[in-house]
Design a protein around this motif. Structure first.
Motif, PDB file in Angstrom:
ATOM      1  N   LEU A 122       0.833  -1.209   0.000  1.00 17.64           N
ATOM      2  CA  LEU A 122       0.000   0.000   0.000  1.00 17.64           C
ATOM      3  C   LEU A 122       0.867   1.260   0.000  1.00 17.64           C
ATOM      4  N   ASP A 123       1.959   1.224   0.765  1.00 14.07           N
ATOM      5  CA  ASP A 123       2.878   2.371   0.764  1.00 14.07           C
ATOM      6  C   ASP A 123       3.516   2.555  -0.609  1.00 14.07           C
ATOM      7  N   ASP A 124       3.912   1.445  -1.242  1.00 11.43           N
ATOM      8  CA  ASP A 124       4.499   1.537  -2.583  1.00 11.43           C
ATOM      9  C   ASP A 124       3.498   2.116  -3.575  1.00 11.43           C
ATOM     10  N   LEU A 125       2.269   1.665  -3.515  1.00  7.79           N
ATOM     11  CA  LEU A 125       1.246   2.167  -4.436  1.00  7.79           C
ATOM     12  C   LEU A 125       0.970   3.645  -4.199  1.00  7.79           C
ATOM     13  N   ALA A 126       0.954   4.064  -2.927  1.00  6.29           N
ATOM     14  CA  ALA A 126       0.733   5.475  -2.621  1.00  6.29           C
ATOM     15  C   ALA A 126       1.853   6.344  -3.178  1.00  6.29           C
ATOM     16  N   ALA A 127       3.060   5.761  -3.273  1.00  9.47           N
ATOM     17  CA  ALA A 127       4.208   6.495  -3.830  1.00  9.47           C
ATOM     18  C   ALA A 127       4.314   6.340  -5.342  1.00  9.47           C
ATOM     19  N   GLY A 128       3.331   5.669  -5.947  1.00  6.64           N
ATOM     20  CA  GLY A 128       3.336   5.515  -7.403  1.00  6.64           C
ATOM     21  C   GLY A 128       4.193   4.390  -7.923  1.00  6.64           C
ATOM     22  N   ARG A 129       4.577   3.447  -7.049  1.00  6.15           N
ATOM     23  CA  ARG A 129       5.431   2.341  -7.461  1.00  6.15           C
ATOM     24  C   ARG A 129       4.582   1.102  -7.741  1.00  6.15           C
ATOM     25  N   GLU A 130       4.437   0.753  -9.002  1.00 11.29           N
ATOM     26  CA  GLU A 130       3.693  -0.447  -9.397  1.00 11.29           C
ATOM     27  C   GLU A 130       4.624  -1.660  -9.352  1.00 11.29           C
ATOM     28  N   ALA A 131       4.041  -2.823  -9.152  1.00 11.25           N
ATOM     29  CA  ALA A 131       4.827  -4.054  -9.113  1.00 11.25           C
ATOM     30  C   ALA A 131       5.154  -4.522 -10.522  1.00 11.25           C
ATOM     31  N   ALA A 132       6.361  -5.031 -10.700  1.00  8.24           N
ATOM     32  CA  ALA A 132       6.737  -5.648 -11.975  1.00  8.24           C
ATOM     33  C   ALA A 132       6.210  -7.074 -12.010  1.00  8.24           C
ATOM     34  N   PRO A 133       5.762  -7.561 -13.170  1.00  9.00           N
ATOM     35  CA  PRO A 133       5.288  -8.951 -13.252  1.00  9.00           C
ATOM     36  C   PRO A 133       6.420  -9.940 -12.961  1.00  9.00           C
ATOM     37  N   VAL A 134       6.073 -11.039 -12.328  1.00  7.92           N
ATOM     38  CA  VAL A 134       7.002 -12.148 -12.135  1.00  7.92           C
ATOM     39  C   VAL A 134       6.939 -13.038 -13.377  1.00  7.92           C
ATOM     40  N   GLU A 135       8.103 -13.363 -13.940  1.00 10.87           N
ATOM     41  CA  GLU A 135       8.136 -14.254 -15.095  1.00 10.87           C
ATOM     42  C   GLU A 135       7.551 -15.606 -14.678  1.00 10.87           C
TER      43      GLU A 135
END
Length: 396
Positions: free
Chosen positions: A258-271
């Motif tokens: 949630l903190d990452d999303l609030a800072a605009g950091r999206e998750a990279a897909p896992v291969e």
């Protein structure tokens, strides 16, 4: 929004076993009828797929002591109800020894049995599922994307199913391997929105491989019924404190996301292949061998991944006041071993007697231990045998 990443609850699935034969027993309807409901806001009891299984879902909790209290109370109530019907409650990812147990009666269970056939015939698999509150479904899907790389480590920490059908499978979590028999197991696919997630699940339902949108098998998913993330990576763990550890780490992962999303950091897909390799490695070795870093594909150790996980969620643990609890729980696991390691030690101590009987007896004693020697008048104990020599590393 105020409770996002703070509220949590746990669902624990249990087996019912005959304390003499050590085989599963189809006693769930009678045990659940005797157990009734947990008191107050302590959640509810449910049937599961097979009539040898029962579940306790806690109520909504805001701190770990309350969660621990509810988990312990639920186990004690189910254990006493089991004793009343001549069986015992056991927390383990798979049945150590099995016997036939009918599918639980009901239209949905009948549909599941018809759809998946032999996969569910003896699917005595039990998990520890953690729910953490989130504000909405779009956020839930984005959080699941962030959780995916860490789910194999949650599995490894919980590994508690090395035996099935009386034999050592060679895996720390055979439950994870059994789950691969269902479509869409393992790490969840990356999705860009709740709409995209719902469309993907809908396609699987339309294809006929899922019974409905509520029956996906990924290790994490947005709950279809609650405003939560549901993390389903863990085996059913033997002791309450292990369930609390899973819940604490899972909540910290959600809060970090949630903190990452609030800072605009999206998750990279896992291969996908790296993700599958990481899940397999966690199931095969638990915490005693190699692990795969899903970010890089590098081979590392399970405890290295656990250390990186702790560093990843440290700010969230500090904020919630859970850091000391998690450190202590990880330290206990490292020194005492996972459930799979405890089970194998119990089998090794059988001294020529039936090793699976020794394993079942240890699991019964540790699933819902009496708070004092007189609490249950000794009725919770399996028959005393030569296989029950105590292990000093398993002292409560």
């Amino acid at each position: 929004m105020e409770d996002a990443g703070r509220t949590l609850g746990v669902e624990e699935e249990f087996l019912l076993v005959d304390p003499v034969t050590r085989q599963v027993s189809p006693a769930a309807p009678a045990v659940l009828a005797t157990a009734g409901d947990p008191p107050g806001e302590d959640g509810c009891f449910h049937p599961e797929l097979l009539s040898s299984q029962v579940e306790h879902a806690t109520g909504v909790c805001r701190d770990l002591p309350e969660l621990e209290r509810q988990l312990g109370a639920g186990r004690r109530k189910l254990a006493l109800a089991a004793i009343a019907h001549g069986v015992r409650l056991l927390s383990c990812g798979t049945a150590v020894t099995t016997a036939d147990a009918p599918i639980t009666a009901g239209p949905r269970y009948d549909t599941i049995a018809g759809r998946f056939a032999g996969v569910v015939t003896d699917y005595h698999a039990c998990g520890c599922h953690v729910h953490v509150g989130v504000p909405d479904r779009d956020t839930a899907v984005a959080v699941v994307n962030h959780l995916a790389p860490w789910l194999p480590t949650l599995l490894a920490l919980s590994a508690n199913s090395p035996f099935e059908r009386g034999k050592d499978t060679g895996y720390a979590s055979w439950r994870a391997m059994r789950q691969c028999g269902f479509p869409g197991s393992g790490l969840p696919p990356w999705c860009g929105s709740a709409g995209a997630y719902d469309a993907m699940v809908g396609r699987l339902v339309d294809c006929g491989v899922l019974v409905d949108e509520h029956m996906t098998f990924w290790f994490a998913r947005p709950s279809g019924r609650l405003p939560t993330i549901e993390v389903r990576a863990a085996d059913a763990v033997t002791e309450v404190r292990e369930a609390v550890l899973q819940a604490a780490i899972t909540r910290a992962l959600v809060r970090t996301a949630l903190d990452d999303l609030a800072a605009g950091r999206e998750a990279a897909p896992v291969e996908p292949q790296l993700g599958a390799a990481a899940v397999w490695s966690a199931a095969r070795h638990g915490m005693t061998g190699a692990a795969i870093d899903p970010f890089t594909g590098a081979r590392t150790s399970a405890w290295d991944r656990a250390g990186r996980l702790l560093e990843h969620v440290r700010p969230a643990l500090e904020d919630s006041g859970d850091l000391a609890t998690v450190r202590r729980g990880l330290g206990d696991l490292r020194s005492r071993g996972t459930g799979a390691e405890h089970q194998r030690r119990a089998a090794a101590r059988s001294h020529g007697a039936d090793p699976t009987a020794a394993v079942v007896d240890v699991l019964i004693r540790r699933t819902a231990p009496a708070r004092n020697p007189q609490e249950w008048d000794g009725l919770t104990r399996a028959p005393v045998t030569a296989t029950q020599d105590p292990d000093p590393t398993e002292a409560p």
